[in-house]
Structures are given as structure tokens and as C-alpha cells.
Enzyme design. Sequence first.
Site: not given
Length: 156
Positions: A7, A10, A12-14, A123
Site C-alpha cells: 500500500c 504500510n 493501514c491496508r497492507s 485507504d
Amino acid sequence: MRVLFVCLGNICRSPSAEGVFREQLRQAGLADRVEVDSCGIGHWHVGKAPDRRAQAAAGQRGIDLSALRARMLEAEDFERFDYILAMDHDNLAAIEARRPAGCRARIDLFLSYAGRPDEAVPDPYFGGDDGFEHVLDLIEAASRGLIDALRRQLSA
């Protein structure tokens, strides 16, 4: 087999994808056959733990992200990983721009494994807590599809 989630920063999402996917691999009995990591395109959060809201949302689902630390995508990642999965179109474009000649990794949007080949994991950073829950729902669906794909590949 090695899978890398990517993401922007690095945090939140990944890392959420890394945590969810690790847990689903464990439940599927594949944890010892698949290596998982995550990283970001940018350098802003290198060395930091995942966003507290991401940790809280994952924690409510029994997933602990506290030991993860942000890092950036590195040239070696293109050699180390079989799958490099982007959370959104901008991440995908940045990965493709850095992709070295001869790279054999499968590079794609993560949600393609949830049957959503053109969709992005949004995001949640600038939104509320509900955004993190929505992200986890998407990640769980894509993780199930990815595990099915890996299971077929590993048994071939």
C-alpha cells in the site's frame, strides 16, 4: 511460495492484509508453505507500527498487528516474492514502474482475488473507524480467494 502486500505507507491496508492473510493461512493449514510480508511505496512511516485504528479493528477480529513495522518496497522484493499485490491503482502503477526486466512475480490488484479485478481497497487513513472495518471485510474476501489460488498452485 511468497506473497507481498503493498500500500502507500504500510501502516493501514497492507499490514492489515498481512495479518488477516497469515491467520487465514494458519486456519487453512498452509502457514508453513507460504511466506507473507507487507510494505509501502513511500518512506513516511518506515519503522512505525500499524495505525492504532488498524490494530484495533484487526484486534476485534482476533488478529494482532502490533509486532509489524512499516518498510518500503525494495528492489530485492521483485526477486523474493512470487506475488506482489497492490491495494490500489496508484500502488500498482508505482510497483510496475519499479519492476525490473525479467521479473517473474505476479503483480496485480489484491481485490482481483475477491472477483473484483478493477477495484481498489480504499485507504481508510483519513476517515473514521468504520473505514477500517470495511477494509478488513474486503481483505478477508480477497484472502479467501488468494488462498484458493495458492492451494491449486501448491497442489499442481
